[in-house]
Write a protein that holds these residues in place. Structure first.
Motif, PDB file in Angstrom:
ATOM      1  N   ILE A  73      39.070  63.266 153.625  1.00 61.72           N
ATOM      2  CA  ILE A  73      38.178  62.593 152.682  1.00 61.72           C
ATOM      3  C   ILE A  73      38.982  62.130 151.473  1.00 61.72           C
ATOM      4  CG2 ILE A  73      36.097  63.863 153.356  1.00 61.72           C
ATOM      5  CD1 ILE A  73      36.534  65.661 150.920  1.00 61.72           C
ATOM      6  N   LYS A  74      38.508  61.054 150.859  1.00 58.34           N
ATOM      7  CA  LYS A  74      39.171  60.637 149.634  1.00 58.34           C
ATOM      8  C   LYS A  74      38.638  61.496 148.488  1.00 58.34           C
ATOM      9  CE  LYS A  74      36.185  56.706 148.338  1.00 58.34           C
ATOM     10  NZ  LYS A  74      36.194  55.268 147.995  1.00 58.34           N
ATOM     11  N   CYS A  75      39.500  61.789 147.567  1.00 58.05           N
ATOM     12  CA  CYS A  75      39.141  62.657 146.453  1.00 58.05           C
ATOM     13  C   CYS A  75      39.924  62.220 145.226  1.00 58.05           C
ATOM     14  CB  CYS A  75      39.443  64.116 146.804  1.00 58.05           C
ATOM     15  SG  CYS A  75      41.204  64.418 147.068  1.00 58.05           S
ATOM     16  N   LEU A  76      39.812  62.988 144.178  1.00 56.26           N
ATOM     17  CA  LEU A  76      40.539  62.719 142.947  1.00 56.26           C
ATOM     18  C   LEU A  76      41.220  64.010 142.501  1.00 56.26           C
ATOM     19  CD1 LEU A  76      37.751  60.632 141.175  1.00 56.26           C
ATOM     20  CD2 LEU A  76      39.903  59.728 142.066  1.00 56.26           C
ATOM     21  N   VAL A  77      42.248  63.840 141.694  1.00 62.65           N
ATOM     22  CA  VAL A  77      42.978  64.992 141.181  1.00 62.65           C
ATOM     23  C   VAL A  77      42.917  64.979 139.660  1.00 62.65           C
ATOM     24  CG1 VAL A  77      45.242  66.069 140.937  1.00 62.65           C
ATOM     25  CG2 VAL A  77      44.513  65.169 143.161  1.00 62.65           C
TER      26      VAL A  77
END
Length: 362
Positions: free
Chosen positions: A51-55
């Motif tokens: 899945i695409k996510c953010l950091v």
């Protein structure tokens, strides 16, 4: 562009899925206005799932802490940015968080936000239903955290994000620093003080939104009362606040008040100094008709009897003589009279009584 792969210091609970990986793309996530945010775009791999996510990175002044991850990792709520994992890079902590499209600040300032946040009339402006749901969403997020005894260090508008999907804007609160309150580390009075402070923060976010939207000077009085009610009652009461009630809902509320415990309602009316409005020929004729035609008596010194009169008139409006109705077949005509005689009547009653216990909400 080179990618780096980091193995999480934590493993998936499902042993069949194996290890968790984050591919940080070293690319700042762009806000809705095209400006870079402080979040990095990444891909989160857990077993067969990608899945695409953010950091989220910490700063020298505010480094991210493992203890905060431990407190926040299991919180899942539609209005909270999920903290999905934690890893270390060169001695600095990183939080893996769920995807957001941009900041609330950028959304408000955008053309779409400006069009979706204000509903104007020739008299005043009021926040739109979308904006109202944003404020309620932030309130629900805080309420969820408090129910888990989690107290964020603060709530700032800079930490409020939005997810736009299918034309629907959902607000998301990002919390990355918090305390888990227990009887060992805090007292009841300290917890109460923290709650008051956090609800004040939410009000501050709402006020900032109103200011950015250009609503501050001409905001509708009922909407102003809605904003001031943040934190005063529970979130369900805030969600059901009467600033958006239609006439059917107002009629239902009148019936619920009169159908409930009269002693309870009377005590609440007394606390706010609620009284009968000044007499008018129209009101006097309605009372006289009720007394002579139906043998129903009212005590003009008892504010509860005024609500009883209003309920009876609304409920049996069409059975009134036509001349008393001034040829109006809709009881909305009488509701407008009530609102003229007692400005902000629904806000006043709701803040004092809410929905009576065991009442059937419309």
């Amino acid at each position: 562009m080179s990618f780096e792969v980091y193995k999480s210091v934590f493993y998936a609970k499902d042993s069949t899925r194996g290890e968790c990986f984050v591919i940080d793309q070293r690319k700042l996530h762009l806000d809705l206005d095209g400006n870079p945010t402080k979040l990095h775009e990444a891909t989160y791999i857990m077993g067969p799932s990608t899945i695409k996510c953010l950091v989220k990175n910490g700063t020298a002044e505010k480094p991210l802490m493992l203890k905060d991850y431990a407190i926040l990792k299991n919180i899942r709520h539609p209005n909270i940015v999920s903290i999905q994992n934690f890893y270390d890079e060169a001695g600095e902590a990183r939080f893996v968080i769920s995807w957001v499209d941009g900041t609330l600040l950028a959304w408000i300032k955008s053309k779409k936000g400006q069009q979706g946040i204000i509903e104007s009339s020739h008299i005043s402006s009021r926040p739109s239903t979308t904006f109202r749901q944003i404020i309620i969403g932030i309130s629900k997020a805080l309420d969820c955290l408090l129910q888990h005894n989690i107290y964020p260090s603060e709530i700032r508008i800079e930490d409020v994000y939005v997810r736009v999907k299918g034309g629907i804007t959902t607000v998301k609160l990002l919390v990355y620093e918090a305390q888990l309150a227990t009887s060992r580390n805090t007292t009841a009075s300290n917890q109460n003080a923290q709650r008051i402070k956090l609800w004040k923060d939410v009000k501050g976010v709402a006020d900032k939104c109103v200011e950015l939207a250009g609503l501050k000077k001409q905001i509708h009085p009922d909407c102003d009362r809605f904003l001031k009610y943040i934190g005063a009652g529970n979130v369900k009461w805030l969600e059901d606040y009467p600033d958006e009630w239609n006439d059917d809902k107002k009629s239902c509320y009148l019936k619920a008040l009169v159908a409930s415990d009269s002693k309870y309602v009377r005590s609440k009316l007394q606390l706010i100094g609620f009284t009968w409005p000044d007499y008018s020929d129209f009101l006097n004729n309605l009372i006289t008709d009720q007394v002579t035609r139906l043998d129903i008596k009212y005590n003009i010194l008892d504010p509860y009897d005024y609500l009883r009169l209003c309920r009876n008139l609304v409920k049996h409006w069409l059975s009134l003589p036509s001349n008393l109705r001034e040829k109006n077949d809709d009881y909305a005509f009488f509701l407008r009279k009530m609102e003229k005689w007692t400005p902000r009547i629904w806000c006043n009653l709701y803040e004092a009584i809410g929905w009576p216990p065991n009442s059937n909400r419309f």
